[in-house]
Design an enzyme around this catalytic site. Structure first.
Site, PDB file in Angstrom:
ATOM      1  N   GLU A 127       0.816  -1.414   0.173  1.00  0.00           N
ATOM      2  CA  GLU A 127      -0.161   0.047  -0.153  1.00  0.00           C
ATOM      3  C   GLU A 127       0.550   1.319  -0.302  1.00  0.00           C
ATOM      4  O   GLU A 127       0.182   2.368   0.867  1.00  0.00           O
ATOM      5  CB  GLU A 127      -1.016   0.101   1.089  1.00  0.00           C
ATOM      6  N   ASN A 169       2.169  -4.982  -3.167  1.00  0.00           N
ATOM      7  CA  ASN A 169       0.511  -5.793  -2.810  1.00  0.00           C
ATOM      8  C   ASN A 169       0.001  -4.050  -2.245  1.00  0.00           C
ATOM      9  O   ASN A 169       0.235  -3.859  -1.757  1.00  0.00           O
ATOM     10  CB  ASN A 169       0.717  -6.339  -1.446  1.00  0.00           C
ATOM     11  N   HIS A 206     -10.542  -6.348  -2.833  1.00  0.00           N
ATOM     12  CA  HIS A 206     -11.109  -5.698  -1.292  1.00  0.00           C
ATOM     13  C   HIS A 206     -12.337  -4.915  -2.158  1.00  0.00           C
ATOM     14  O   HIS A 206     -12.462  -3.600  -2.632  1.00  0.00           O
ATOM     15  CB  HIS A 206     -10.948  -4.709  -0.280  1.00  0.00           C
ATOM     16  N   GLU A 235      -6.360 -10.601  -0.915  1.00  0.00           N
ATOM     17  CA  GLU A 235      -7.359 -10.271  -0.259  1.00  0.00           C
ATOM     18  C   GLU A 235      -8.445 -10.460  -0.525  1.00  0.00           C
ATOM     19  O   GLU A 235      -9.579  -9.382  -0.080  1.00  0.00           O
ATOM     20  CB  GLU A 235      -6.359  -9.341   0.840  1.00  0.00           C
ATOM     21  N   ASP A 237     -12.181  -9.829  -1.080  1.00  0.00           N
ATOM     22  CA  ASP A 237     -13.611  -9.930  -0.632  1.00  0.00           C
ATOM     23  C   ASP A 237     -14.179  -9.442  -1.496  1.00  0.00           C
ATOM     24  O   ASP A 237     -14.400  -8.114  -1.657  1.00  0.00           O
ATOM     25  CB  ASP A 237     -13.535  -9.550   0.902  1.00  0.00           C
TER      26      ASP A 237
HETATM   27  C1  XIL Z   1      -6.419  -5.938   8.188  1.00  0.00           C
HETATM   28  C2  XIL Z   1      -6.989  -6.655   8.520  1.00  0.00           C
HETATM   29  O1  XIL Z   1      -7.582  -8.039   8.131  1.00  0.00           O
HETATM   30  C3  XIL Z   1      -7.366  -6.553  10.351  1.00  0.00           C
HETATM   31  O2  XIL Z   1      -7.854  -7.514  10.855  1.00  0.00           O
HETATM   32  C4  XIL Z   1      -6.797  -5.665  10.562  1.00  0.00           C
HETATM   33  O3  XIL Z   1      -7.033  -4.682  12.034  1.00  0.00           O
HETATM   34  C5  XIL Z   1      -6.048  -4.761   9.602  1.00  0.00           C
HETATM   35  O4  XIL Z   1      -5.823  -5.311   8.804  1.00  0.00           O
HETATM   36  N1  XIL Z   1      -4.883  -4.227   3.725  1.00  0.00           N
HETATM   37  C6  XIL Z   1      -4.052  -5.002   3.804  1.00  0.00           C
HETATM   38  C7  XIL Z   1      -4.637  -6.113   4.944  1.00  0.00           C
HETATM   39  O5  XIL Z   1      -3.116  -5.062   3.455  1.00  0.00           O
HETATM   40  O6  XIL Z   1      -3.402  -6.501   5.673  1.00  0.00           O
HETATM   41  C8  XIL Z   1      -5.380  -6.044   5.997  1.00  0.00           C
HETATM   42  O7  XIL Z   1      -5.544  -6.687   6.976  1.00  0.00           O
HETATM   43  C9  XIL Z   1      -6.675  -5.285   5.973  1.00  0.00           C
HETATM   44  C10 XIL Z   1      -6.414  -4.393   3.955  1.00  0.00           C
END
Ligand code: XIL
Length: 302
Positions: A127, A169, A206, A235, A237
């Protein structure tokens, strides 16, 4: 295949999930995770704050819980994440300049060395780009050490663990038309042209109403792949429910399968109730562990 991992393996891909160490004693959770997934990401346990709570004092106890569970069950592990502006330990948050640069590089080196030879792919930098228009870098304490911090992190990771694939990422880089996507694309192209070690791009994916799945996702995947890097969906969802959510999951799978260098898909949690999203039902299993429509459409698309 009758499970996600078996179905993904037919085309040589993996299917993974994020795991929280604190949930492993929940037998519904761990039995679904063990049955369905063959690539494991620690949801929080390998992040900077978890692994280096005090400067140069490393703690891998929680990361190892996840690593050991995965390996004992025959799974591989994605490492997440070596350098990030978020979830930094307190001691790092107010650091700057050369002190911070060296602390970041020491962190990358020590964590990657600890897990040397054991990690399939590391999210080396997470990020680092800003949202919105313009395609700029995110303003963070790491960026303020010099915009070459990203390549410095990748070089340190390569030296520490030459066998791990090294990934950049990020989120909101799935829509090909967005400035952020184009900016990351230019960085990866530049790294490849100058020999900066990078092997993969992680599309967090996401998807929600603010950043929805777009039909140009396949173009994004194939465009990154054409630079000579793997693409991993890291990741996933998808906000929503029912047949619409199921269709979007199938679209994501179809887009990955259309590109040979899209090597695997990871969903960010097991059941809806395990999701980091406080509300909503973005995952493949409901709170009771039942398979959702989204599960069936994903399995059928693989
Ligand atoms: C999130 C986790 O799922 C949570 O439990 C935590 O509180 C915050 O981080 N991008 C990422 C992940 O790269 O590491 C994040 O995970 C979600 C967004």
């Amino acid at each position: 295949g009758s499970t996600l991992q078996e179905a993904a393996a037919i085309s040589g891909r993996y299917f993974g999930t994020a795991i929280a160490a604190g949930r492993l004693n929940d037998s519904t959770y761990s039995s679904i995770a063990n049955r369905e997934f063959n690539m494991i990401t620690a949801e929080n346990e390998m992040k900077m704050d978890a692994t280096e709570p005090n400067q140069n004092q490393f703690n891998f106890s929680q990361g190892d819980r996840i690593y050991n569970w995965a390996v004992q069950n025959g799974k591989r592990v994605r490492g997440h994440a070596l350098a990030w502006h978020s979830q930094q330990p307190g001691w790092m948050q107010n650091m700057g300049g050369t002190q911070l640069r060296n602390a970041m590089l020491n962190h990358v080196t020590k964590v990657a060395e600890y897990y040397k030879g054991k990690i399939y792919a590391w999210d080396v930098v997470n990020e680092a780009f800003a949202d919105g228009n313009g395609g700029g870098r995110r303003n963070s304490n790491l960026e303020q050490t010099g915009s070459d911090w990203i390549e410095a992190a990748f070089r340190a990771a390569r030296s520490a663990d030459p066998s791990a694939k090294l990934c950049y990422n990020d989120y909101n880089i799935d829509n090909w038309n967005w400035d952020k996507t184009q900016a990351v694309y230019r960085m990866v192209r530049d790294f490849k042209s100058r020999g900066v070690p990078i092997d993969c791009v992680g599309l967090q994916s996401h998807f929600n109403s603010g950043s929805a799945y777009n039909s140009n996702y396949r173009t994004t995947i194939s465009s990154f792949a054409a630079l000579g890097v793997e693409v991993q969906i890291t990741e996933l969802d998808i906000e929503g429910s029912g047949s619409q959510q199921a269709q979007t999951y199938a679209n994501v799978v179809n887009d990955c399968l259309a590109v040979p260098r899209c090597t695997g898909i990871t969903v960010w949690g097991v059941r809806d109730t395990d999701s980091w999203r406080a509300s909503g039902t973005p995952l493949l299993f409901d709170g009771s562990g039942n398979k959702k429509q989204a599960y069936t459409s994903t399995l059928n698309a693989l």
